[in-house]
Design an enzyme around this catalytic site. Sequence first.
Site, short mmCIF file in Angstrom:
data_model
loop_
_atom_site.label_atom_id
_atom_site.label_comp_id
_atom_site.label_asym_id
_atom_site.label_seq_id
_atom_site.Cartn_x
_atom_site.Cartn_y
_atom_site.Cartn_z
CG HIS A 61 12.69 19.53 -14.70
ND1 HIS A 61 11.76 20.47 -15.08
CD2 HIS A 61 12.16 18.90 -13.61
CE1 HIS A 61 10.72 20.43 -14.25
NE2 HIS A 61 10.94 19.49 -13.36
CD GLU A 63 14.56 20.51 -19.75
OE1 GLU A 63 14.57 19.62 -18.86
OE2 GLU A 63 13.52 21.07 -20.11
CB CYS A 95 14.37 23.91 -17.62
SG CYS A 95 14.32 22.54 -16.46
CB ALA A 165 -3.41 -13.46 -22.02
CD1 TRP A 181 2.44 -20.61 -17.19
CD2 TRP A 181 1.49 -18.62 -16.84
NE1 TRP A 181 2.92 -20.13 -16.00
CE2 TRP A 181 2.35 -18.91 -15.76
CE3 TRP A 181 0.80 -17.41 -16.84
CZ2 TRP A 181 2.52 -18.03 -14.67
CZ3 TRP A 181 0.97 -16.55 -15.78
CH2 TRP A 181 1.82 -16.86 -14.71
CD GLU A 299 -1.70 -7.40 -15.29
OE1 GLU A 299 -1.78 -8.64 -15.36
OE2 GLU A 299 -0.63 -6.81 -15.12
N GLY A 301 -10.75 -9.32 -14.54
CA GLY A 301 -11.63 -10.20 -15.30
C GLY A 301 -12.70 -9.41 -16.05
CB ALA A 305 -12.63 -5.85 -18.29
CD GLU A 307 -18.55 -2.41 -12.47
OE1 GLU A 307 -18.55 -1.31 -11.90
OE2 GLU A 307 -18.49 -3.50 -11.86
N1 LIG Z 1 11.03 19.95 -19.93
C1 LIG Z 1 10.88 19.19 -18.81
N2 LIG Z 1 11.92 18.44 -18.42
C2 LIG Z 1 11.79 17.65 -17.37
O1 LIG Z 1 12.81 16.86 -17.01
C3 LIG Z 1 10.60 17.66 -16.62
N3 LIG Z 1 10.46 16.86 -15.53
C4 LIG Z 1 9.56 18.51 -17.03
N4 LIG Z 1 8.42 18.58 -16.31
C5 LIG Z 1 7.46 19.64 -16.36
O2 LIG Z 1 7.50 20.36 -15.14
C6 LIG Z 1 6.47 19.89 -14.27
C7 LIG Z 1 7.06 19.40 -12.97
O3 LIG Z 1 7.80 20.42 -12.39
P1 LIG Z 1 8.57 20.14 -11.00
O4 LIG Z 1 9.37 18.88 -11.17
O5 LIG Z 1 7.52 20.05 -9.93
O6 LIG Z 1 9.45 21.33 -10.83
C8 LIG Z 1 5.80 18.73 -14.98
O7 LIG Z 1 4.40 18.70 -14.70
C9 LIG Z 1 6.06 19.09 -16.44
O8 LIG Z 1 5.18 20.09 -16.85
N5 LIG Z 1 9.73 19.25 -18.15
ZN LIG Z 2 12.17 22.11 -16.20
#
Ligand SMILES: Nc1nc(O)c(N)c(N[C@@H]2O[C@H](COP(=O)(O)O)[C@@H](O)[C@H]2O)n1
Ligand SMILES: [Zn+2]
EC number: 3.5.4.26
Length: 389
Positions: A61, A63, A95, A165, A181, A299, A301, A305, A307
């Site tokens: 992730h 973080e 995280c 468009a 176009w 995208e 017709g 669309a 439906e």
């Molecule tokens: N805070 C945060 N930072 C990220 O970079 C993320 N990808 C997420 N995702 C959250 O965690 C779920 C996915 O978890 P895994 O990648 O399977 O471990 C995703 O559904 C978000 O809730 N959050």
């Molecule tokens: Zn995370």
Amino acid sequence: MDSKIEPRVGTAFDREMMQRCLTLARRALGRTAPNPLVGAVVVQDGKIVGEGFHPGAGQPHAEVFALKAAGDRAQGATVYVSLEPCNHYGRTPPCTEALIAAGVAKVVVGMVDPNPLVAGGGVARLRSAGIEVVVGVEEADCRQLNEGFIHRMVYQRPFGIFKYAMTLDGKIATTSGHSAWITNPAAREEVQQLRIACDAIIVGGNTVRIDNPRLTIRQIDAPNPLRVVMSRTLDLPTTAHLWQTETVSTLVMTQAGANPDMQMLLRDRGVEILELDSLTPTAAMAHLYQRGCLSVLWECGGTLAAEAIAQGTVQKIFAFIAPKIIGGSTAPTPVGDLGFTQMTQAITLERVQWRTVGSDCLMEGYLPSRESGVGSRESGDKGDKGEES
Ligand SMILES: Nc1nc(O)c(N)c(N[C@@H]2O[C@H](COP(=O)(O)O)[C@@H](O)[C@H]2O)n1
Ligand SMILES: [Zn+2]
């Protein structure tokens, strides 16, 4: 809500850092499904010492990347992240524990994660570890970036965008079906960017027969969405750009038992075939949800669309309007029959924005949610100049 009267959360510096998170997050546009787009920065003594973004499902992730880049400088730092840190074991570990282990002092969060496995639990876990947490900085922008992910989490369906468009007199093609176009090159470039942000593009059989589109992304290294054709009859050309599947995949959805010879021909060309008991926009979107799609671009017709709109599979509209007039009382229009007879039945879009793109106009707006009364039909008629599905 008007951004001028929206209450601001965080300082100007906080907002600047959160905007940096969003810029980082966008680097993975179109690549993260079913995961969200997330960016993170680590700030120590007013300076960025680490940055990261989530590159895609199965990878660490945002973080984690930002903490890794910061190293020891994460101790006592403030971490900005556009989505609440997760506190669950998914494809990757939580995280929250990485942030706690790194010894950060404060976490500034753009928005709470709508994933029920997180949903405030990440914020609670950080606070319980003595970390100061601020939530809601640049929240509107964070939500906008992840509207597909939010919709998927809340409704267990992909977010549907209908793009079309039309000429100033409301036509999407001439009476002969010719449409290349309607818009100018700048508008067509906008469509490319829109496609990159989506995980699948749906067209109907008529679009394949009449327009023979490629539906590919021209930008090198940008992701290509899955190309989806909805066709009940499989009365489709044996050669079409969409049947070239070496670099971009095509999925044809059809009715169970339809045209076995054509199914075999398409399979030979590498096209995936999905037979559905009932080929409807609802069923198509349910399948694309199962495949992990966040955002799906219609995208198609007019008939398909209509439906798609009637079945509640479209949430947002991108309408390009070109200053051209082509006339023709039978020339096709963007949306087929919705069964409305009174103006009071009109679907009035919300949060509408207009801007010019070169000489064309682009309107972006959201359909009201289903509760506010758009009728539901399970199958549309075919036979107008719109789209067979
Ligand atoms: N805070 C945060 N930072 C990220 O970079 C993320 N990808 C997420 N995702 C959250 O965690 C779920 C996915 O978890 P895994 O990648 O399977 O471990 C995703 O559904 C978000 O809730 N959050
Ligand atoms: Zn995370």
